[in-house]
Enzyme design. Structure first.
Site, short mmCIF file in Angstrom:
data_model
loop_
_atom_site.label_atom_id
_atom_site.label_comp_id
_atom_site.label_asym_id
_atom_site.label_seq_id
_atom_site.Cartn_x
_atom_site.Cartn_y
_atom_site.Cartn_z
N ARG A 113 0.81 -1.07 0.05
CA ARG A 113 0.10 0.04 -0.06
C ARG A 113 0.76 1.38 0.12
O ARG A 113 0.58 2.35 -0.76
CB ARG A 113 -0.95 -0.09 1.17
N ILE A 129 -6.90 7.86 -1.12
CA ILE A 129 -6.78 6.48 -1.20
C ILE A 129 -7.80 6.03 -0.13
O ILE A 129 -7.51 6.59 0.94
CB ILE A 129 -5.41 5.97 -1.02
N SER A 130 -8.82 4.97 -0.22
CA SER A 130 -9.57 4.61 0.50
C SER A 130 -9.09 3.94 1.91
O SER A 130 -7.89 3.43 1.63
CB SER A 130 -10.56 3.66 -0.01
N GLN A 131 -9.64 4.38 3.04
CA GLN A 131 -9.23 3.29 4.35
C GLN A 131 -9.20 2.10 3.95
O GLN A 131 -10.01 1.39 3.16
CB GLN A 131 -10.35 3.78 5.25
#
Length: 218
Positions: A34, A60-62
């Protein structure tokens, strides 16, 4: 910082501990780096329990949300999937570990270019990225066994329903620009659609012909 340790803790504490049990989803998130999908100044925060800015008013999503949306597709391995909102490319990378091919649409060229560079660096060759209005889907490659939309829509774009295969699942946030409900829609054999509400959420707006006209908060 030991990113391998941080990634394992992320999966154990933020994802598995909150009820995500699909072993393939957990494995994919354990292997996709990530930190490579955020700027160098944010890499130490890449495995934190939060969304992060990636520029161009996008995020960027959780990690937990990535896991929830991915698990909701109930992927087996041979699917062709449409992703709307390539963004950083992280969700794209997770999906690529789980399906035969990912077709990803991004409306912002610089984000699509950055994502492609990282995905190529990771040798993820089962991903097609197109710069286009994501609200209209990708008609040339339809139908899809799953559609994942990483932006909040005021309603369900009709093109997504039309491009969903029988038995396929569409996962997207639906609501206003302040608050949405993560929704799963399954296309039935008789042509009807089963709709399920999964959880409250908040995403950047889905901009385009069948979404919001701009990112100005309404």
């Amino acid at each position: 910082m030991d990113f391998t340790v941080a990634r394992r803790r992320m999966v154990e504490q933020q994802i598995a501990a909150r009820g995500i049990t699909d072993p393939r989803v957990l494995s994919a998130m354990l292997t996709v780096p990530r930190h490579l999908f955020v700027g160098t100044g944010l890499q130490s925060h890449a495995y934190s329990d939060a969304s992060l800015p990636i520029g161009e008013k996008q995020t960027i999503s959780q990690p937990y949300m990535v896991a929830v949306m991915t698990a909701a597709l109930e992927l087996k391995g041979e699917e062709r999937i449409l992703e709307v909102g390539t963004g950083s490319g992280y969700q794209t990378a997770v999906l690529s570990r789980l399906v035969k091919r990912v077709y990803s649409v991004e409306r912002i060229p610089i984000l699509a270019s950055r994502a492609r560079k990282v995905l190529d660096q990771l040798q993820m060759s089962n991903i097609n990225i197109k710069v286009s209005d994501g609200t209209v889907g990708w008609q040339d490659q339809a139908p899809f066994a799953g559609i994942l939309v990483a932006a909040g829509s005021p309603d369900v774009p009709k093109n997504y329903l039309q491009q969903l295969d029988v038995g396929g699942k569409l996962v997207l946030p639906v609501g206003d620009q302040q608050h949405q409900v993560l929704t799963r829609i399954i296309r039935q054999e008789d042509g009807t659609f089963k709709r399920e509400q999964l959880m409250d959420c908040r995403f950047v707006p889905l901009i385009g012909e069948q979404g919001w006209l701009s990112d100005a908060v309404t």
